[in-house]
Motif scaffolding. Structure first.
Motif, PDB file in Angstrom:
ATOM      1  N   THR A  25       0.781  -1.295   0.117  1.00 33.12           N
ATOM      2  CA  THR A  25      -0.124  -0.117   0.026  1.00 33.12           C
ATOM      3  C   THR A  25       0.999   1.301  -0.032  1.00 33.12           C
ATOM      4  OG1 THR A  25      -0.237  -0.060   2.270  1.00 33.12           O
ATOM      5  CG2 THR A  25      -1.783  -1.120   1.197  1.00 33.12           C
ATOM      6  N   ARG A  27       2.889   2.110  -2.191  1.00 30.32           N
ATOM      7  CA  ARG A  27       3.110   2.489  -3.358  1.00 30.32           C
ATOM      8  C   ARG A  27       2.050   3.635  -3.905  1.00 30.32           C
ATOM      9  NH1 ARG A  27       7.030  -0.720  -5.731  1.00 30.32           N
ATOM     10  NH2 ARG A  27       7.441  -2.689  -4.425  1.00 30.32           N
ATOM     11  N   GLN A  28       0.912   3.454  -3.103  1.00 35.68           N
ATOM     12  CA  GLN A  28      -0.072   4.302  -3.344  1.00 35.68           C
ATOM     13  C   GLN A  28       0.428   6.020  -2.949  1.00 35.68           C
ATOM     14  OE1 GLN A  28      -3.509   3.352  -0.959  1.00 35.68           O
ATOM     15  NE2 GLN A  28      -3.537   1.169  -1.610  1.00 35.68           N
ATOM     16  N   TYR A  29       1.534   6.086  -2.341  1.00 37.11           N
ATOM     17  CA  TYR A  29       1.942   7.570  -2.005  1.00 37.11           C
ATOM     18  C   TYR A  29       2.958   7.982  -2.999  1.00 37.11           C
ATOM     19  CZ  TYR A  29      -0.766   6.812   2.250  1.00 37.11           C
ATOM     20  OH  TYR A  29      -1.631   6.570   3.104  1.00 37.11           O
ATOM     21  N   ASN A  32       3.233  11.621  -3.739  1.00 42.69           N
ATOM     22  CA  ASN A  32       2.623  12.389  -2.798  1.00 42.69           C
ATOM     23  C   ASN A  32       3.233  13.531  -2.190  1.00 42.69           C
ATOM     24  OD1 ASN A  32       1.221  13.234  -0.351  1.00 42.69           O
ATOM     25  ND2 ASN A  32      -0.371  11.380  -0.721  1.00 42.69           N
TER      26      ASN A  32
END
Length: 303
Positions: A25, A27-29, A32
């Motif tokens: 998860t 990797r979702q950042y 960002n």
């Protein structure tokens, strides 16, 4: 302050508004711009180091070790890397002493003899006093182990790649005098950090130089030991023993060869666990987050 990510919220009780991630998860950042800090395990840090998180300022590890994490890569991105040095030293040192005493007092034999029998043969019990212990790694953890074993009147030797003089050690060896070092040891304790130079270090070359009655206590990383050579040594030297706390998951007693050896005691990954360790870690994390916000120098900074 922005977003603070963590892979274990329980280790950060003093930090509010955390977002929990794992190796997938996080990797979702990617990209960002709101993420300022990552408090995590080595596994998550290994993924993060190759990502683009533009305003990430610090990666705070839960562990003292940072193997397979590239400090220079992080430094090139303007990211500080901090570890948990000095958090685990005392707890791990106490557990090593506990493991050695279990062997010396033959806990695995004596536990069966619950009733007092004055004439029972207990001559297999031994003392630590005047025995020789070799500690692989004379750093913070090794130094705490040496300090405690010195108090048992043991001869405390060290093996280290970077130093030849530390308190509580009679002598510190390097690979040049490996035969002399291993030949003296009644006990061998491994707490060596994992680097490319130490991976697979405990191999047949080392085992061939050890006493046939040596007791090996491992609280270091599993990759430092060549499993094939170690198992062969333990099978062919029935008077040698091992106490191992080197598995991230408790090994299966049916399929794992260490669990099937009668001269091996496998501990369930508890060397670096205590209430005091949890407190020290949370205090360190909280302090570094405060320092990040105020612009002060960080504690335990690798880069």
């Amino acid at each position: 302050m922005g977003i603070i990510l963590t892979s274990d919220k329980r280790k950060c009780p003093e930090i509010a508004n955390l977002e929990v991630v794992n190796v997938k998860t996080i990797r979702q950042y990617e990209g960002n711009t709101n993420v300022k800090a990552l408090i995590c395990s080595r596994d998550v840090a290994r993924v993060c180091q190759h990502m683009n998180i533009p305003n990430l300022k610090v990666i705070q590890l839960f562990s003292a070790g940072f193997d397979n994490i590239d400090p220079e890569l992080l430094q090139s991105k303007g990211i500080h890397l901090c570890n948990a040095a000095n958090v685990y030293n005392v707890g791990m040192a106490e557990f090593v002493v506990y493991a050695m005493l279990m062997h010396a007092k033959r806990y695995n034999h004596s536990i069966k003899n619950r009733r007092l029998r004055p004439f029972r043969n207990y001559h297999y019990l031994t003392e630590l006093s005047d025995k020789t212990v070799g500690i692989l790694g004379a750093g913070n953890i090794g130094g705490q182990i040496a300090k405690r074993l010195e108090a048992f009147d043991m001869h405390v030797l060290g093996y280290d790649l970077h130093t030849d003089d530390r308190p509580h050690f009679e002598k510190i060896y390097n690979e040049t005098h490996l035969q002399e070092f291993l030949g003296r040891c009644d006990y061998l304790v491994n707490c060596m950090p994992l680097f490319k130079s130490t991976e697979g270090m405990l191999c047949k070359k080392w085992f061939d130089l050890m006493k046939s009655t040596v007791t090996i206590v491992n609280v270091g990383r599993k990759k430092i030991i060549n499993d094939k050579d170690f198992i062969a040594f333990l099978k062919s030297h029935k008077d040698a023993t091992a106490v191992l706390d080197m598995f991230e998951k408790v090994p299966n007693p049916l399929t794992n060869p260490y669990r099937r050896l009668s001269n091996v005691l496998v501990l369930p990954g508890v060397t670096a666990i205590s209430r005091e360790i949890d407190k020290k870690l949370s205090v360190l994390i909280g302090e570094n987050m405060k320092r990040l916000q105020s612009g002060e120098p960080l504690l335990n900074q690798i880069v």
